[in-house]
Design a protein around this motif. Structure first.
Motif, short mmCIF file in Angstrom:
data_model
loop_
_atom_site.label_atom_id
_atom_site.label_comp_id
_atom_site.label_asym_id
_atom_site.label_seq_id
_atom_site.Cartn_x
_atom_site.Cartn_y
_atom_site.Cartn_z
N THR A 96 -8.37 17.28 9.87
CA THR A 96 -9.03 16.77 8.66
C THR A 96 -8.00 16.31 7.65
N VAL A 97 -6.95 17.08 7.49
CA VAL A 97 -5.88 16.74 6.53
C VAL A 97 -5.20 15.43 6.95
N MET A 98 -4.91 15.31 8.25
CA MET A 98 -4.25 14.09 8.74
C MET A 98 -5.13 12.86 8.50
N GLU A 99 -6.43 13.04 8.74
CA GLU A 99 -7.38 11.95 8.52
C GLU A 99 -7.35 11.50 7.06
N ALA A 100 -7.40 12.52 6.17
CA ALA A 100 -7.40 12.23 4.73
C ALA A 100 -6.11 11.52 4.32
N ILE A 101 -4.98 11.99 4.89
CA ILE A 101 -3.70 11.36 4.55
C ILE A 101 -3.72 9.89 4.96
N LYS A 102 -4.25 9.67 6.18
CA LYS A 102 -4.30 8.29 6.69
C LYS A 102 -5.11 7.39 5.76
N MET A 103 -6.23 7.97 5.24
CA MET A 103 -7.09 7.19 4.36
C MET A 103 -6.42 6.90 3.02
N GLN A 104 -5.60 7.85 2.57
CA GLN A 104 -5.01 7.70 1.23
C GLN A 104 -3.65 6.99 1.28
N GLU A 105 -3.11 6.81 2.48
CA GLU A 105 -1.78 6.23 2.61
C GLU A 105 -1.63 4.86 1.90
N PRO A 106 -2.65 3.96 2.04
CA PRO A 106 -2.51 2.66 1.36
C PRO A 106 -2.28 2.80 -0.15
N PHE A 107 -3.00 3.77 -0.77
CA PHE A 107 -2.82 3.98 -2.21
C PHE A 107 -1.43 4.50 -2.51
N ALA A 108 -0.93 5.40 -1.64
CA ALA A 108 0.41 5.93 -1.84
C ALA A 108 1.44 4.83 -1.74
N LYS A 109 1.24 3.96 -0.76
CA LYS A 109 2.20 2.87 -0.54
C LYS A 109 2.31 1.99 -1.75
N LYS A 110 1.14 1.76 -2.39
CA LYS A 110 1.13 0.92 -3.57
C LYS A 110 2.06 1.46 -4.63
N LYS A 111 2.15 2.81 -4.73
CA LYS A 111 3.00 3.41 -5.76
C LYS A 111 4.36 3.80 -5.19
N ASP A 112 4.59 3.38 -3.91
CA ASP A 112 5.85 3.71 -3.25
C ASP A 112 6.07 5.23 -3.18
N LEU A 113 4.96 5.96 -2.90
CA LEU A 113 5.04 7.44 -2.84
C LEU A 113 5.21 7.89 -1.40
N LYS A 114 5.89 8.98 -1.25
CA LYS A 114 6.05 9.53 0.09
C LYS A 114 5.16 10.77 0.23
N ILE A 115 4.30 10.76 1.25
CA ILE A 115 3.48 11.96 1.51
C ILE A 115 4.13 12.74 2.64
N SER A 116 4.61 13.96 2.31
CA SER A 116 5.21 14.82 3.35
C SER A 116 4.20 15.86 3.78
N ALA A 117 3.97 15.89 5.08
CA ALA A 117 3.01 16.88 5.59
C ALA A 117 3.74 17.97 6.35
N ARG A 118 3.54 19.21 5.96
CA ARG A 118 4.12 20.35 6.69
C ARG A 118 2.96 21.23 7.17
N LEU A 119 2.49 20.87 8.37
CA LEU A 119 1.29 21.53 8.86
C LEU A 119 1.64 22.59 9.91
N ALA A 120 1.31 23.84 9.60
CA ALA A 120 1.55 24.92 10.56
C ALA A 120 0.44 24.93 11.60
N GLU A 121 0.71 25.57 12.74
CA GLU A 121 -0.33 25.66 13.75
C GLU A 121 -1.42 26.60 13.24
N LEU A 122 -2.67 26.12 13.26
CA LEU A 122 -3.75 26.90 12.67
C LEU A 122 -4.87 27.14 13.68
N PRO A 123 -5.55 28.27 13.57
CA PRO A 123 -6.75 28.44 14.39
C PRO A 123 -7.87 27.57 13.83
#
Lengths: 753, 126
Positions: free
Chosen positions: A599-626
């Motif tokens: 779900t988080v990855m999906e959301a990041i993908k959707m928001q990436e265009p907006f981040a790019k516009k501001k030249d922002l870097k989204i760093s994801a540190r996702l641990a293995e989760l149940p």
């Protein structure tokens, strides 16, 4: 005895005399008739005459007359001329015979007389002494008899006669074998033989067929001169009773020993102290239990005074006196001192110890260490005192009643109302009744139950709230503690409240109806609002996509502005709808097992265009989760919203860090930006609807101000939490956590596609 | 687009502007369209011709979508027809109304829709 011995000699005497007379007569006839001698030599007639004289005294004359007559007769017949000188001579000779016989007889008689006198005297003496013995013999309980070597009875005491069923003198000629079995006789004969041989006494036990027991003592009777054994006396003692007593004694002795061993074991192994103290207070016995409890070994205290054991030495005298007076004491409580000086509470039971004659010789004491019991009792008492203190100060009525309805305690409130009636019967004191109250809970409470109940007294027109509970006393008995409160007023108020509640319920029903209507209204409104948006958006898209011919740049820009704002309007409508549903508690969720990371990855993908516009870097540190149970769509909405905010409030070319991890039983999501941050005062209103911190900011950044309120609603619908940590000017971190094992509260919605 | 066989789409919506816009988009993309302004008209027209796809609105005056679905379910001739909802009603609400259980229902497009969404959904419906 004497007679028996004389008999054969008497027979021999007369036999000799008879032979002597016969021989003399034959000799006389032979000499006269065969040899024919005219003058008969009858001198040999003197031998029988002397014998008879000596033996039969004057009765020798008859022998002499007989012999004289034979002599005269033989002379007379031989001469056959009749009476002659020879006959006369024979008569003369016969007379001489008679004279000789008479003389010899006379002398012999005189001699015999003196002998007889002597004998008589001796016999008299013997008889005297024998009489003594005889009376002795007859006076004993024992049977006494005398036997010869052949076991023939020579004498029998009356006792024995009666035992054999004989009368006096009847035993003569009978022997032991006539009254006993062959076997017994054989054994008896052997013993008798042995006594004859050895001359020494011996004893044998004899059991009669009637089950009686006799002890026979066989003693030799010796001739006083020769020392030869002439007979055996048998003293037969009836020892049946003795034997029985002996057997009984032996059996009871064995039993007694077993009992004693058993008791000794018990005493030795008892955990209680068992001590014996004599009348002077000196310790005589001290068991292992006493060693354990008192710390003294037996060899240290046996023989010393018991006074030192008591915390109060006078107690030793008191106990001794009490035990002697009462015979025994039970559960006497006192304090003793251990060897190390530590005081111990004991409970003593004691009894007087008596000797065989019933004279008291000491006391046996059994004591038990009851220190813990005493401490417990003291604690219970202290607790009771404390409780009573508390009860005194209470405004509620408090009383304690024993199991037999006696009032043991009343607190101040009750004393004020009823007077101090401690000791009286509770139902009389409180209810003026003669019998226990029908609703009384005493029996229940005695069984350990606590009762709480309301008592409606119609008599007093009052309602009481009662708590009745068992109260343990120091002595182990149970009393009933009752705390009661007059709740008449409260009851009335409650009734009032209930009435109001009912009214309120009706209003709530109305309100629910209103809420439903509101929700329906919103639903309808959003539908109605969207309806015009739909063709507008469709038409504009067709224009944008060139369905209606090519557009110039300015037209394209214009259409893009319109479309952007249409999207914003649509989002606003959705947000309003969401928040109204959240507030009405009617937010709809579609729960399923899902991966938060996806779900988080999906959301990041959707928001990436907006981040790019501001030249922002989204760093994801996702641990293995149940996987969690959640509504993926709604959670994506939350994550998107948070990401969107982070992007909006970040400076250009900054970094936004997205993290997920497992913390305990929760999954945790956090997103950190290094933007303008939020002041402490603003954090509070952050999650409230329409609470954009600053109106101008909202306009600048675009947004309804509903995003975080909706996010909170969604996370809460997942049983999760959402919060923020921020520092003004340095950035913010938003967190939400969702339990991994949360219950599915809504049914899963199948995937449509 | 440009397949050998042209798909026929029936659009049911009470909003004439929506009907018009959807029909315009679909026709521009080489689909044949039939429009119906309510449930009665939909069922009437279904008697004449069975479309490949039925684009169905949910909140309409007159015959409700549930009633329409019930009619479709009864008739085996509609077994091959695909149904796509195009509505302003939330999908969960539709689910609650038990509108999604029919096997012909293949997709759900929320209003306002994007052109892309619409075309993708119809293309996928085979």
């Amino acid at each position: 005895m004497e007679n028996r011995h004389l008999l054969p000699r008497e027979k021999i005497k007369s036999l000799i005399l008879f032979i002597a007379i016969l021989t003399c007569v034959i000799l006389d006839v032979y000499i006269t008739f065969i040899m024919g001698k005219k003058i008969v030599y009858s001198h040999f007639f003197y031998i029988p005459l002397i014998l008879a004289g000596v033996w039969y005294h004057t009765r020798a004359i008859y022998v002499a007359i007989f012999l004289g007559a034979i002599h005269v007769l033989t002379t007379f017949i031989h001469m056959d001329h009749g009476f002659s000188i020879v006959t006369l001579e024979a008569i003369q000779r016969a007379l001489v015979f008679i004279a000789v016989a008479y003389f010899v007889g006379f002398v012999s008689r005189e001699h015999a007389k003196s002998l007889v006198l002597e004998e008589k005297r001796r016999v008299e003496e013997v008889r005297k002494s024998e009489g003594k013995y005889r009376s002795l013999v007859e006076s004993t309980e024992d049977s006494i008899y005398l036997v010869d070597r052949n076991c023939k009875y020579l004498f029998m005491s009356e006792k024995h006669l009666s035992r054999l069923g004989l009368s006096k003198g009847q035993f003569l000629g009978l022997s032991y074998g006539d009254f006993h079995s062959a076997e017994e006789t054989k054994e008896f004969a052997e013993k008798v033989e042995r006594v004859f041989e050895t001359g020494v006494s011996l004893q044998l036990e004899y059991k009669s067929s009637e089950g009686k027991c006799y002890l026979k003592t066989l003693s030799p009777v010796k001739d006083s001169e020769t020392g030869i054994v002439t007979a055996v006396t048998v003293v037969s003692k009836d020892i049946t009773r003795l034997k029985r007593v002996e057997n009984a004694l032996r059996a009871s002795g064995k039993k007694l020993k077993e009992t004693r061993d058993y008791l000794n074991n018990i005493i030795a192994s008892s955990a209680d102290t068992i001590t014996v103290v004599d009348m002077k207070g000196i310790v005589r016995d001290w068991n292992k239990g006493a060693e354990g409890i008192m710390g003294y070994r037996a060899d240290e205290v046996v023989g010393t005074s018991n006074r030192k054991f008591f915390a109060d030495p006078k107690e030793a005298d008191r106990i001794m006196e009490l035990v002697q007076r009462e015979g025994e004491i039970k559960d006497y409580r006192t304090v003793v001192l251990r060897k190390d000086g530590k005081p111990i509470h004991i409970s003593m039971s004691a009894a007087v110890l008596k000797d065989k004659k019933g004279v008291p010789i000491g006391t046996v004491r059994v004591s038990r260490d009851i220190t813990k019991v005493v401490e417990l009792e003291a604690r219970i008492k202290a607790e009771r005192d404390n409780l009573n203190l508390i009860f005194e100060s209470m405004v509620d009525g408090v009383y304690v009643v024993s199991k037999d309805y006696k009032v043991e305690f009343m607190n101040k409130v009750l004393r004020h109302e009823f007077g101090n009636r401690v000791g009286d019967i509770c139902y009389k004191v409180f209810h003026n009744r003669e019998k226990p109250c029908p609703l009384c809970k005493l029996q229940e409470v005695m069984k350990g139950k606590t009762a709480r109940w309301e008592w409606n007294s119609r008599r007093m027109n009052k309602t009481y709230d009662l708590i009745e509970t068992p109260l343990k006393n120091a002595d182990g008995t149970v009393s009933k503690l009752t705390i009661f409160r007059d709740i008449t007023e409260r009851k009335k108020a409650e009734e009032e409240i209930q009435k109001l509640n009912r009214e309120l319920e009706l209003k709530v029903v109305d309100l629910e109806e209103v809420t439903r209507m509101k929700s329906d209204f919103l639903s309808l409104t959003s539908h109605e609002l969207r309806t015009p948006l739909t063709p507008m958006q469709a038409q504009l898209q067709m224009l944008q996509e060139g369905y209606m011919g090519r557009l110039n740049e300015k037209q394209e820009d214009s259409i893009e502005v319109i479309l952007r704002n249409l999207t914003r309007l649509d989002k606003l409508i959705n947000d309003i709808l969401d928040i109204s549903r959240i507030e009405a508690g009617r937010i709809k969720m579609s729960f399923a097992s899902m991966s938060l990371n996806d779900t988080v990855m999906e959301a990041i993908k959707m928001q990436e265009p907006f981040a790019k516009k501001k030249d922002l870097k989204i760093s994801a540190r996702l641990a293995e989760l149940p996987n969690i149970i959640g509504d993926a769509e709604r959670l994506r909405q939350v994550v998107s919203n948070l990401l969107n905010n982070a992007i909006k409030f970040s400076e250009k070319s900054a970094e936004v860090v997205v993290e997920t991890k497992q913390v305990g039983d929760d999954v945790l999501f956090c997103i950190t930006d290094y933007g303008i941050g939020i002041s402490k005062t603003d954090i509070g209103k952050l999650f409230k609807p329409f609470s954009q911190i600053d109106g101008s900011m909202g306009r600048e950044h675009g947004g309804s101000g509903l995003g975080l309120a909706i996010a909170k609603g969604i996370i809460q619908a997942h049983s999760g939490k959402i919060w923020v940590e921020s520092e003004s000017g340095r950035g913010s971190t938003f967190y939400f956590s969702i339990p991994i094992k949360q219950k599915i509260t809504e049914k899963e919605v199948p995937y449509i596609g | 687009m440009g397949e050998s066989e042209t798909k026929t789409i029936m659009i049911v919506d009470d909003e004439p502007d929506v009907l018009l816009s959807v029909a315009q988009i679909l026709e521009a993309n080489n689909y044949r369209t039939i429009t119906a302004k309510d449930g009665y008209e939909c069922l009437e027209k279904l008697k004449e011709e069975i479309p490949d796809v039925l684009l169905l609105d949910i909140m309409m005056p007159g015959l409700t979508s549930k009633e329409i679905l019930r009619e479709i379910e009864k008739d085996s001739r509609f077994a091959e027809m695909k149904i796509i909802f195009l509505t302003a009603v939330h999908m969960l609400e539709a689910e609650e109304e038990d509108l999604l259980s029919l096997k012909q229902v293949v997709d759900f497009i929320g209003k306002p829709f994007t052109v892309r969404e619409l075309l993708d959904s119809i293309e996928k419906s085979d």
